[in-house]
Design a protein around this motif. Sequence first.
Motif, mmCIF file in Angstrom:
data_model
loop_
_atom_site.group_PDB
_atom_site.id
_atom_site.type_symbol
_atom_site.label_atom_id
_atom_site.label_comp_id
_atom_site.label_asym_id
_atom_site.label_seq_id
_atom_site.Cartn_x
_atom_site.Cartn_y
_atom_site.Cartn_z
ATOM 1 N N THR A 66 -2.462 -17.933 -11.514
ATOM 2 C CA THR A 66 -1.089 -18.293 -11.158
ATOM 3 C C THR A 66 -1.037 -18.783 -9.720
ATOM 4 O O THR A 66 -1.945 -18.505 -8.920
ATOM 5 N N ARG A 67 0.023 -19.523 -9.415
ATOM 6 C CA ARG A 67 0.357 -19.862 -8.031
ATOM 7 C C ARG A 67 1.767 -19.384 -7.692
ATOM 8 O O ARG A 67 2.263 -19.652 -6.601
ATOM 9 N N ASP A 68 2.376 -18.660 -8.626
ATOM 10 C CA ASP A 68 3.730 -18.144 -8.421
ATOM 11 C C ASP A 68 3.659 -16.769 -7.771
ATOM 12 O O ASP A 68 3.981 -15.744 -8.383
ATOM 13 N N VAL A 69 3.239 -16.743 -6.523
ATOM 14 C CA VAL A 69 2.958 -15.492 -5.828
ATOM 15 C C VAL A 69 3.780 -15.413 -4.552
ATOM 16 O O VAL A 69 3.963 -16.411 -3.846
ATOM 17 N N LEU A 70 4.276 -14.207 -4.251
ATOM 18 C CA LEU A 70 4.938 -13.945 -2.979
ATOM 19 C C LEU A 70 4.194 -12.810 -2.293
ATOM 20 O O LEU A 70 4.220 -11.662 -2.749
ATOM 21 N N PHE A 71 3.506 -13.126 -1.202
ATOM 22 C CA PHE A 71 2.766 -12.126 -0.441
ATOM 23 C C PHE A 71 3.730 -11.401 0.503
ATOM 24 O O PHE A 71 4.447 -12.035 1.275
ATOM 25 N N MET A 72 3.724 -10.047 0.439
ATOM 26 C CA MET A 72 4.662 -9.249 1.221
ATOM 27 C C MET A 72 3.969 -8.084 1.909
ATOM 28 O O MET A 72 2.967 -7.543 1.408
ATOM 29 N N ASN A 73 4.537 -7.685 3.031
ATOM 30 C CA ASN A 73 4.136 -6.456 3.694
ATOM 31 C C ASN A 73 4.600 -5.273 2.836
ATOM 32 O O ASN A 73 5.717 -5.274 2.307
ATOM 33 N N VAL A 74 3.753 -4.255 2.700
ATOM 34 C CA VAL A 74 4.077 -3.120 1.837
ATOM 35 C C VAL A 74 5.347 -2.415 2.299
ATOM 36 O O VAL A 74 6.194 -2.023 1.474
ATOM 37 N N ASP A 75 5.512 -2.235 3.609
ATOM 38 C CA ASP A 75 6.723 -1.568 4.106
ATOM 39 C C ASP A 75 7.978 -2.367 3.782
ATOM 40 O O ASP A 75 9.040 -1.793 3.496
ATOM 41 N N ASP A 76 7.862 -3.702 3.828
ATOM 42 C CA ASP A 76 9.008 -4.533 3.449
ATOM 43 C C ASP A 76 9.311 -4.380 1.961
ATOM 44 O O ASP A 76 10.488 -4.395 1.553
ATOM 45 N N MET A 77 8.273 -4.235 1.143
ATOM 46 C CA MET A 77 8.488 -4.010 -0.287
ATOM 47 C C MET A 77 9.254 -2.699 -0.512
ATOM 48 O O MET A 77 10.186 -2.645 -1.330
ATOM 49 N N VAL A 78 8.874 -1.658 0.227
ATOM 50 C CA VAL A 78 9.559 -0.370 0.088
ATOM 51 C C VAL A 78 11.022 -0.507 0.496
ATOM 52 O O VAL A 78 11.932 -0.019 -0.195
ATOM 53 N N ARG A 79 11.259 -1.184 1.616
ATOM 54 C CA ARG A 79 12.628 -1.344 2.093
ATOM 55 C C ARG A 79 13.482 -2.137 1.096
ATOM 56 O O ARG A 79 14.667 -1.864 0.901
ATOM 57 N N GLU A 80 12.875 -3.136 0.451
ATOM 58 C CA GLU A 80 13.594 -3.948 -0.532
ATOM 59 C C GLU A 80 13.599 -3.316 -1.925
ATOM 60 O O GLU A 80 14.153 -3.897 -2.866
#
Length: 763
Positions: A677-691
């Motif tokens: 896939t190319r449908d990827v969103l790379f995120m910081n883990v802490d930002d994932m928790v906050r969101e």
Amino acid sequence: MVKQRSDKPRIEPFEGPAGGWGSVRSLAEILPRERLPAEGLRELARQNKADGFACVSCAWPKPAHPHPAEFCEEGAKATAWELTKLRTTPAFFEEHSLAALREWRDYDLEQHGRLTQPLRYDRDQDKYVACSWDEAFDAIAAALRMYDPKSVVFYSSGRTSLEASYMYGLMARMYGNQNLPDSSNMCHESTSVALKAAIGVPVGTTQLKDFEECDAIFFFGQNVGSNAPRMLHDLRGARKRGVEIITFNPLRERGLERFTDPQNPIEMVTLAETGISTQYHQVKAGGDIAAIMGLAKFLIEWDDAASAAGEPPVLDHDFIERHTHDFDAFANKVRATQWHDIERESGLARDALEQAARVYAQSKAVMAIYGMGLTQHVKGVENVRMVVNFLLLRGNIGKPGAGPTPVRGHSNVQGQRTVGITEKTELAPVDKLRELYNFDPPVEKGLDTIETCRGVIDGSVRAFIGLGGNFLRAIPDTGPMEAAWPALDLTVHVATKLNRSHLLPGRIAYLLPCLGRIEQDVQTSGPQAVSVEDSSSCIHGSVGKATPASPHLLSEPAIVAAIAKRIVPLNSRLDWDAWVADYARIRDAIEATYPDIFENFNARLFQPGGFWKGNKASERIWLTPSRKAEFHVPSGLSGTGFADAAGQYRLMTLRSNDQFNTTIYGYHDRFRGVKGTRDVLFMNVDDMVREKLNEGDIVTLETSWDDGVARRRPGLIVTPYSIPHGCLGAYYPECNSLIPVEHHAEQSHVLAAKSVPVVICRI
């Protein structure tokens, strides 16, 4: 609700190094896929050799003494992609309308194979149909003669040779405009503007030999493992002799961490690795000005303390006094800048910046390598000027082993500018062209890429000629641009393969298939060679020997000449046919136009390692108004050009290691652990928790831009990655739809793709 994808592609950490067996397996996969295992290997042996062909992907220099295999994984993919035995013939278009093809993926369009014959768009059928070359040229010329020249754009891709570029620029000016946007407008125009203002030349000052003479390398915003892998050999060599490599890059990238040389049998057998970065600082996207300000603050304040204590200086005061201007203004700005502001904007701790500054203070010769991670910001020009400030503090320009080293992308994107592909009159040899060809070249500034996009949207651009490239995928604001594009009166694309730009034709549209650089180009005088310029300003000859994909293909010079003969006045001083018959005559014309750069051009064409075009800044001759190198006081610490807001992120668009620019070779980004896939969103883990997001959740990004245009990119898979807080990563060109046309670098107009203001939506 956040949707969870049931058929989730594989995304898992990659533990291996750059290079190594992963590169070998990649090569073993692509050659059979393109149906050329034997021929592919034969041609790869000629790649980047003095008597071979210049790689059609990146512009990293060709050494005078090449490795047995002087190609990287990305270069091998580019070669296989061009030499493929797959074909897209007129019969293909009989079966597929353009509306249907617009549903295909970018990869599938290009993977179908090489174009074989000239094609005309038939609006009634919504299909391309075969036509003759004369029919195409006559129709294109008839249309072009109807327009105000100011409404016509002549775009060129960075793959185009020096010979074809020179002819193309000359044709446009004889036609009556300087609407000559090119790949530079999308990537390194910030470099050209910044370096020209700061040191008097628009390009870097270093060469390959400087890797053997530096004792430190500072690396900013460039992913060597995916974008210029052959540089890893030079970085590996530097590390082997103890050179410190200090990296500032938002994402942890494997090529900047460790490397196994595929051409070293011992390393391959033992799985040995060379560590690349000795320090790795994950600066926030848009935080480079602040990071360099922190480095400068340590250096200047250490120097102030040394002066007060009567100790040896930290800065090179003799160099600063003799060779620079406006140091005091910059130094005062640095002293006044507060550490809490530097840490907030850079995302880096003060002690981390101190570690990097100490290496710099102790080094005698420093190279500063950077890429689009600096140039593609609203403050991209200031980013580059801060790099120059940093180098000037200790005299690290104009001596062996030192200087700015911008890493250009496409293989001749720098060379095009050298021979006249520019919209700027001050960069064009107007007086020389007038003298040589007895016509009055236009002096009104032409359209760059951003201005072309504006013109397409507002209707002032009526015709677009594209010499290579995939313009509609490379530019920002995909939605509005694709909606406006079919209203053009004329679109012409010179290409080797089908891409999405070809599927949105103007009222009159032609698709003209050309020879690739690796293929044999035989003209009246015999087999021809072309030339390119690399990132280090060295000029190389390139000769193709592979059998052309079709007997119906024409070379780029032949196509340019055929159009030019039909749209510009007859000129007793110019014989387009003679130039096509023998490309050496084009090189003679280039030499006559630029005698200081191209002296004895034909004689030096195949000089091992190329011939260097020269660089006054490397001699400490500064072609600036002050006749000195200029310090620059930045307008602020953030490079983003926008204020942070609650819930807003800074999006960086990225390449995978399975693509080059807009060309997608596959769906495996090995170094980031993404497959399928190319449908990827790379995120910081802490930002994932906050969101309140989990790995594998599907989200939509929406641009924070108040102009009434909705810009959304749905279907992105949330993926944890080592990336700074508040920053996101996603693939280019798919996420170009999120970049507004007006979100661009000040002064240079480069699209600001490395810091796009976005929010995450759950619908």
